[in-house]
Scaffold this motif. Structure first.
Motif, mmCIF file in Angstrom:
data_model
loop_
_atom_site.group_PDB
_atom_site.id
_atom_site.type_symbol
_atom_site.label_atom_id
_atom_site.label_comp_id
_atom_site.label_asym_id
_atom_site.label_seq_id
_atom_site.Cartn_x
_atom_site.Cartn_y
_atom_site.Cartn_z
ATOM 1 N N UNK A 38 49.159 66.801 53.410
ATOM 2 C CA UNK A 38 49.840 68.049 53.068
ATOM 3 C C UNK A 38 50.149 68.791 54.355
ATOM 4 N N UNK A 39 51.428 69.114 54.566
ATOM 5 C CA UNK A 39 51.853 69.869 55.742
ATOM 6 C C UNK A 39 53.157 70.561 55.399
ATOM 7 N N UNK A 40 53.321 71.795 55.843
ATOM 8 C CA UNK A 40 54.554 72.531 55.591
ATOM 9 C C UNK A 40 55.735 71.832 56.256
ATOM 10 N N UNK A 41 56.908 72.099 55.757
ATOM 11 C CA UNK A 41 58.114 71.478 56.297
ATOM 12 C C UNK A 41 58.232 71.708 57.803
ATOM 13 N N UNK A 42 57.842 72.901 58.258
ATOM 14 C CA UNK A 42 57.950 73.222 59.677
ATOM 15 C C UNK A 42 57.026 72.366 60.536
ATOM 16 N N UNK A 43 55.999 71.789 59.930
ATOM 17 C CA UNK A 43 55.050 70.972 60.682
ATOM 18 C C UNK A 43 55.114 69.507 60.276
ATOM 19 N N UNK A 44 56.229 69.120 59.685
ATOM 20 C CA UNK A 44 56.399 67.728 59.260
ATOM 21 C C UNK A 44 56.232 66.762 60.432
ATOM 22 N N UNK A 45 56.927 67.036 61.524
ATOM 23 C CA UNK A 45 56.883 66.122 62.677
ATOM 24 C C UNK A 45 55.472 66.023 63.250
ATOM 25 N N UNK A 46 54.808 67.163 63.396
ATOM 26 C CA UNK A 46 53.445 67.179 63.902
ATOM 27 C C UNK A 46 52.516 66.375 62.992
ATOM 28 N N UNK A 47 52.641 66.579 61.697
ATOM 29 C CA UNK A 47 51.778 65.889 60.735
ATOM 30 C C UNK A 47 51.981 64.383 60.792
ATOM 31 N N UNK A 48 53.235 63.947 60.852
ATOM 32 C CA UNK A 48 53.509 62.513 60.904
ATOM 33 C C UNK A 48 52.978 61.892 62.200
ATOM 34 N N UNK A 88 44.445 65.157 53.288
ATOM 35 C CA UNK A 88 44.434 65.622 54.671
ATOM 36 C C UNK A 88 45.439 66.763 54.751
ATOM 37 N N UNK A 89 44.966 67.945 55.159
ATOM 38 C CA UNK A 89 45.889 69.074 55.308
ATOM 39 C C UNK A 89 46.008 69.418 56.779
ATOM 40 N N UNK A 90 47.244 69.532 57.236
ATOM 41 C CA UNK A 90 47.529 69.803 58.640
ATOM 42 C C UNK A 90 48.402 71.053 58.693
ATOM 43 N N UNK A 91 47.838 72.164 59.162
ATOM 44 C CA UNK A 91 48.613 73.395 59.189
ATOM 45 C C UNK A 91 47.731 74.624 59.151
ATOM 46 N N UNK A 92 48.308 75.713 58.645
ATOM 47 C CA UNK A 92 47.617 76.991 58.576
ATOM 48 C C UNK A 92 46.965 77.239 57.232
ATOM 49 N N UNK A 93 46.707 78.508 56.955
ATOM 50 C CA UNK A 93 45.971 78.871 55.752
ATOM 51 C C UNK A 93 46.664 78.499 54.462
ATOM 52 N N UNK A 94 47.977 78.593 54.406
ATOM 53 C CA UNK A 94 48.696 78.243 53.179
ATOM 54 C C UNK A 94 48.587 76.756 52.879
ATOM 55 N N UNK A 95 48.644 75.943 53.934
ATOM 56 C CA UNK A 95 48.522 74.494 53.770
ATOM 57 C C UNK A 95 47.120 74.118 53.304
ATOM 58 N N UNK A 96 46.119 74.694 53.961
ATOM 59 C CA UNK A 96 44.736 74.445 53.542
ATOM 60 C C UNK A 96 44.529 74.942 52.112
ATOM 61 N N UNK A 97 45.118 76.083 51.795
ATOM 62 C CA UNK A 97 44.983 76.634 50.448
ATOM 63 C C UNK A 97 45.555 75.730 49.386
ATOM 64 N N UNK A 98 46.665 75.050 49.696
ATOM 65 C CA UNK A 98 47.249 74.130 48.723
ATOM 66 C C UNK A 98 46.347 72.912 48.528
#
Length: 351
Positions: A38-48, A88-98
């Motif tokens: 799980x990663x927001x669209x803005x962090x897609x590249x980082x997550x991959x 696996x969640x990669x990101x900020x609070x909203x990503x972890x929350x999901x």
């Protein structure tokens, strides 16, 4: 001295430039073979990039602030459809929350890789928003099994967002001085968290590409989340949950704006906490130390800058009044909460 203290069972792996390798190790240890990232669209590249070596069954990029119920339901359906066995969640609070929202109904283990200083990764607190109302709760299923901290992943977080996110972490520490379940262990960890953030955030602002400030901030954010999970939600967090749910305000900036106003309200009625906060900020007073730090960081000032209407002050105050936690140091009534919210809305000095 007499108190009860719970320490949540969780593994923490803290190492710069090691997220990808640590993730592989943790997923192997879990025995997972079908991971949902799980990663927001803005962090897609980082997550991959970070999760490239994992056995990923589904990449999920629909993330929204405050975890709307409908967004959580879609993520749960994707997890079921892809027969996921770990998150696996990669990101900020909203990503972890999901990720927590999925784990809440599935029991799937979470490995969290934070890229901000939100701190949600170290708590067993979940939150969902429906019909402009945010509901929170605690459940052991939502506590991530492991946190993989890597300060290099925060290097691209802009300074203004780093400041807001870091002040959100500072708010966890301050609130944990007088939250409903606060105890001496919480206050000791909160003081260290404030100290680390006081050192780290100015370094981040002065040298965004440097690791020393980022590591201090990430360390402080972890401590802030640990004490928040133990001490519970104090007045500051009750206010911010109401504002976030009612007006869809950005989480970190809302906390950054509200913090000095709640501190000004509570500090005179909590002298021991006030002294601890002042010492951690290396200042003569808690309010003065926070004001100096906020000036140095050019911190967010006014809720109206983030979309809160002035007409929302009274209904928000009424909702906060219904949610005031027991044992708040200062008396709370409709008039002083209304005044607090109005000052935060217009960006006035704390009263």
């Amino acid at each position: 001295m007499r108190f009860d203290h719970d320490t949540l069972a969780q593994r923490v792996r803290f190492a710069s430039a090691a997220a990808a390798a640590n993730l592989v190790d943790e997923i192997k240890e879990l025995g997972a073979t079908r991971v949902m990232v799980i990663a927001a669209e803005a962090e897609r590249e980082l997550a991959h990039r970070v999760a490239a070596q994992l056995p990923v069954a589904h990449w999920h990029h629909e993330v929204a602030m405050h975890v709307p119920v409908e967004v959580a339901e879609r993520a749960r359906k994707r997890a079921a459809a892809h027969r996921v066995d770990a998150l696996v969640c990669i990101g900020g609070g909203s990503t972890t929350g999901l990720a927590k929202a999925v784990a809440l109904t599935t029991g799937l283990p979470i490995v969290a890789v934070p890229t901000t200083y939100a701190g949600s990764e170290a708590t067993n607190v979940w939150g969902l928003t429906e019909h402009a109302r945010k509901t929170t709760g605690t459940d052991p299923r939502v506590l991530p099994h492991t946190i993989v901290y890597d300060a290099t992943l925060t290097l691209t977080l802009p300074v203004d967002l780093s400041v807001a996110s870091g002040l959100n972490a500072l708010a966890h520490c301050v609130d944990s001085m007088w939250a409903p379940r606060a105890d001496p262990i919480d206050r000791a960890l909160a003081g260290e968290g404030i100290r680390a953030l006081r050192i780290g955030l100015p370094l981040v602002a002065a040298e965004p590409g440097g690791l020393e400030g980022r590591e201090h901030a990430l360390y402080g954010a972890y401590l802030s989340a640990v004490v928040f999970a133990s001490a519970g939600s104090g007045l500051h967090h009750k206010i911010c949950h109401v504002l976030g749910g009612m007006f869809d305000l950005p989480h970190a900036q809302t906390h950054a704006v509200v913090l000095p106003h709640v501190l000004a309200l509570n500090a005179p009625s909590a002298p021991d906490a006030e002294r601890r906060i002042a010492a951690a900020l290396d200042a003569e007073s808690a309010t003065g130390g926070l004001a100096r730090l906020r000036t140095e960081l050019d911190a967010p000032r006014a809720l109206r800058n983030y979309g809160m209407p002035e007409s929302g002050i009274l209904p928000a105050a009424e909702a906060v009044l219904a949610a005031v936690p027991p044992g708040n140091p200062a008396p709370v009534a409709l008039d002083n909460i209304t005044g607090l919210l109005h000052a935060a809305w217009e960006g006035a000095e704390p009263r």
